[in-house]
Design a protein around this motif. Structure first.
Motif, PDB file in Angstrom:
ATOM      1  N   VAL A 177     -38.812 -55.756  -6.596  1.00 54.05           N
ATOM      2  CA  VAL A 177     -39.732 -55.998  -7.409  1.00 54.05           C
ATOM      3  C   VAL A 177     -39.409 -57.284  -8.176  1.00 54.05           C
ATOM      4  O   VAL A 177     -40.067 -58.127  -8.132  1.00 54.05           O
ATOM      5  N   ARG A 178     -38.223 -57.513  -8.600  1.00 56.31           N
ATOM      6  CA  ARG A 178     -37.932 -58.416  -9.657  1.00 56.31           C
ATOM      7  C   ARG A 178     -37.963 -59.711  -8.685  1.00 56.31           C
ATOM      8  O   ARG A 178     -37.868 -60.784  -9.370  1.00 56.31           O
TER       9      ARG A 178
ATOM     10  N   ILE B  68     -47.452 -59.458  -6.840  1.00 59.21           N
ATOM     11  CA  ILE B  68     -47.544 -58.322  -7.599  1.00 59.21           C
ATOM     12  C   ILE B  68     -48.955 -58.083  -8.033  1.00 59.21           C
ATOM     13  O   ILE B  68     -49.533 -56.919  -7.737  1.00 59.21           O
TER      14      ILE B  68
ATOM     15  N   LYS C 209     -50.879 -54.935  -6.830  1.00 57.03           N
ATOM     16  CA  LYS C 209     -51.601 -53.903  -7.775  1.00 57.03           C
ATOM     17  C   LYS C 209     -53.346 -53.638  -7.550  1.00 57.03           C
ATOM     18  O   LYS C 209     -53.748 -53.119  -8.217  1.00 57.03           O
TER      19      LYS C 209
ATOM     20  N   GLN D 188     -53.789 -56.787 -17.858  1.00 55.68           N
ATOM     21  CA  GLN D 188     -53.483 -56.692 -16.295  1.00 55.68           C
ATOM     22  C   GLN D 188     -52.217 -57.734 -16.201  1.00 55.68           C
ATOM     23  O   GLN D 188     -51.178 -57.339 -15.680  1.00 55.68           O
TER      24      GLN D 188
ATOM     25  N   GLU E  39     -49.002 -55.935 -17.653  1.00 52.96           N
ATOM     26  CA  GLU E  39     -48.482 -54.928 -16.724  1.00 52.96           C
ATOM     27  C   GLU E  39     -47.979 -55.588 -15.443  1.00 52.96           C
ATOM     28  O   GLU E  39     -46.724 -55.065 -15.051  1.00 52.96           O
ATOM     29  N   VAL E  40     -48.181 -56.832 -14.746  1.00 50.16           N
ATOM     30  CA  VAL E  40     -47.571 -57.392 -13.944  1.00 50.16           C
ATOM     31  C   VAL E  40     -46.229 -57.871 -14.644  1.00 50.16           C
ATOM     32  O   VAL E  40     -44.983 -57.732 -13.799  1.00 50.16           O
TER      33      VAL E  40
ATOM     34  N   THR F  55     -43.856 -54.969 -14.515  1.00 52.35           N
ATOM     35  CA  THR F  55     -43.264 -54.665 -13.449  1.00 52.35           C
ATOM     36  C   THR F  55     -42.237 -55.650 -13.062  1.00 52.35           C
ATOM     37  O   THR F  55     -41.188 -55.135 -12.594  1.00 52.35           O
TER      38      THR F  55
ATOM     39  N   LYS G 235     -38.851 -54.667 -14.509  1.00 54.69           N
ATOM     40  CA  LYS G 235     -38.190 -53.497 -14.081  1.00 54.69           C
ATOM     41  C   LYS G 235     -37.159 -53.901 -13.181  1.00 54.69           C
ATOM     42  O   LYS G 235     -37.415 -54.675 -12.139  1.00 54.69           O
TER      43      LYS G 235
END
Length: 70
Positions: free
Chosen positions: A5-6, A13, A17, A59, A62-63, A66, A69
């Motif tokens: 993910v990173r 992403i 989503k 949003q 949130e991206v 993500t 993380k």
């Protein structure tokens, strides 16, 4: 080999989503490239998507969360 993910970019992403479509991402990327070609600093893709009304600030956050993380 999978992409962590990173290592993924903001736009990928956002599409995964379901926040934006591929077409909306391509529209924003086109704007970003046009800025680069005109010699002006390009705007971050998330800000372009928000300006176009394709993404909300929540949003976008949130991206970003993500992306942070592991």
């Amino acid at each position: 080999m999978t992409i962590e993910v990173r290592d993924k970019r903001f736009g990928v992403i956002a599409v995964e989503k379901g926040f934006v479509t591929k077409e909306q991402l391509f529209e924003a990327l086109q704007i970003q490239v046009e800025e680069d070609l005109s010699g002006t600093p390009h705007t971050l893709i998330g800000l372009i998507l928000i300006r176009l009304g394709h993404l909300t600030p929540e949003q976008a956050e949130e991206v970003l969360l993500t992306m942070r993380k592991k």
